[in-house]
Design an enzyme around this catalytic site. Structure first.
Site, PDB file in Angstrom:
ATOM      1  N   CYS A 182       6.086  -6.638 -12.185  1.00  8.02           N
ATOM      2  CA  CYS A 182       6.609  -7.664 -11.624  1.00  8.02           C
ATOM      3  C   CYS A 182       5.591  -9.038 -11.622  1.00  8.02           C
ATOM      4  O   CYS A 182       4.573  -8.688 -11.514  1.00  8.02           O
ATOM      5  CB  CYS A 182       6.794  -7.445 -10.103  1.00  8.02           C
ATOM      6  SG  CYS A 182       7.767  -5.904  -9.679  1.00  8.02           S
ATOM      7  N   GLY A 184       1.212   0.402  -6.510  1.00  7.16           N
ATOM      8  CA  GLY A 184       2.199   1.772  -7.226  1.00  7.16           C
ATOM      9  C   GLY A 184       3.738   1.498  -6.740  1.00  7.16           C
ATOM     10  O   GLY A 184       4.030   0.691  -5.676  1.00  7.16           O
ATOM     11  N   CYS A 205       0.339  -8.221   0.771  1.00  6.03           N
ATOM     12  CA  CYS A 205       1.453  -7.711  -0.090  1.00  6.03           C
ATOM     13  C   CYS A 205       1.038  -8.051  -1.498  1.00  6.03           C
ATOM     14  O   CYS A 205       0.744  -9.606  -1.689  1.00  6.03           O
ATOM     15  CB  CYS A 205       2.705  -8.215   0.247  1.00  6.03           C
ATOM     16  SG  CYS A 205       3.289  -7.440   1.654  1.00  6.03           S
TER      17      CYS A 205
END
Ligand code: SAH
Length: 370
Positions: A116, A165, A343
């Site tokens: 990502c 992960g 995050c």
């Protein structure tokens, strides 16, 4: 010889091991309670066990596979732990105190294989899957650090599988850890208090639906169209949005009354945050009539990620469009940004600048804020 990590054993497996040492079954119950309910950090601390038995346990087994390397304290009270496994790989855990409950964000892998583009963890690549014991131990260690070894916690604990992960690429260990943690004779954190997040591993979304007493589900979406999602989250090339939605539709059948699942949408300025994106997203949700809500997460910046967070006004306007089209949407307040605990910021960074502000071994009341 590698010693057996007892923290990752189910009660039945632990019994089998203890019986194999020629000890009576009730010793297994004592050891399980010592690890998970009393959260003791060594066999020696289990003073209800005979000395000779403790020394045999020390020879053959361990309850600690993670060594605390550093710890960071945010101005908002969030704590980030950087542990090292026995094979010296990084594992990060975040403790987030809230008024009513505490939330612990655990990692399922060391590093992450997904690429990502907005997430710092991607830059580590996959180092390896964590074992069930390494997952459970993160929670035990975080509670012990926050409240003291074995001290009863004053508030309930929520867990989120949103650390480093992809949990659904380590599904077996994840589910095993969830089962160990729900034991009433242990941590007693029930699956209803746990949310696991996936970037969209479709077969495991379908599998999760078949597990009774399962955790809640969150899905990281980040884009309302395949074009954009392919770019931001390459996993979309393997499982594109329509396949993901169809797995969600299947999963929906397993929702309990009043339960919803969640889409997480990281908001990247000028990339996925326009009115048009909001309308596309609402269209996607409504077309599939999903019992879901959307959590909007303003991007947490970290060098060298090439993104900026959306402005407050943009996030509010985006949320308003979703709400007007009947989609429940919430804006997540970032926690622990200053210590790279928010995050997408977990990348095993040990910045000496933030490290200077911590003091390992002190109780919370003695800690200085960064
Ligand atoms: N691999 C799983 C678990 C990680 S959860 C998953 O993707 O769901 C981490 C969450 O943080 C995801 O929803 C992700 O979209 C979001 N995220 C990643 N990088 C971020 C960043 N820099 N800022 C804000 N959110 C981010």
């Amino acid at each position: 010889m590698q010693s057996l990590h007892l923290t990752g054993l189910s009660p039945a497996e632990l019994s089998e091991f203890i019986l194999s040492l020629g000890e009576p079954a009730y010793r297994a119950k004592q050891v399980f309670a010592g690890i998970h309910a009393r959260r003791l950090d060594s066999f020696d601390a289990m003073s209800d066990l005979p000395r000779e038995f403790r020394s045999r346990l020390n020879d053959q087994a361990t309850i600690s596979n993670l060594r605390l390397e550093s710890r960071y304290l945010s101005t908002d009270g969030t704590r980030r732990y950087l542990f090292k496994t026995r094979d010296n790989l990084p594992v990060e855990t975040v403790f987030i105190p809230e008024e009513q409950r505490d939330t612990i964000c655990f990692s399922s892998q060391s590093g992450c294989p997904l690429q990502c583009t907005f997430c710092l963890t991607a830059q580590l690549g996959l180092l390896r899957n964590l074992s069930a014991g390494e997952i459970v131990e993160q929670i035990i260690n975080a509670l012990n650090d926050a409240y003291g070894v074995g001290v009863q916690t004053p508030r309930g604990t929520n867990l989120v599988g949103m650390g480093a992960g992809e949990p659904f690429l380590n599904f077996e260990a994840l589910i095993k850890a969830v089962r160990i943690m729900k034991e009433p004779a242990g941590l007693h954190i029930v699956p209803n208090r746990i949310t696991v997040s996936t970037a969209g591993v479709v077969p495991r979304i379908r599998e999760l639906a078949t597990i009774n007493d399962r955790p809640h589900l969150a899905i990281s979406l980040a884009a309302p169209s395949d074009n954009l999602r392919n770019e931001l989250m390459p996993i979309n090339k393997k499982w594109p949005i329509e396949e993901l939605m169809s797995a969600c539709k299947h999963f929906e059948k397993s929702l309990k009354r009043g339960e919803r699942f969640t889409f997480e949408y990281v908001m990247l300025r000028d990339v996925n945050d326009t009115d048009d994106h909001a309308r596309q997203l609402a269209g996607l949700m409504n077309r599939h009539a999903l019992r879901a809500k959307v959590n909007l997460i303003p991007h947490n910046p970290a060098e060298p990620l090439p993104y900026r967070p959306s402005t407050r006004e943009r996030v509010d306007a985006f949320r308003a469009i979703l709400e007007a089209k009947g989609i429940p949407a919430f804006v997540r307040r970032p926690r622990g940004r200053d210590i790279l605990a928010a995050c997408g910021q977990l990348a095993a960074r040990s910045d000496p600048g933030i490290e200077a502000s911590i003091s390992i071994g002190k109780r919370p009341s003695q800690l200085h804020h960064a």
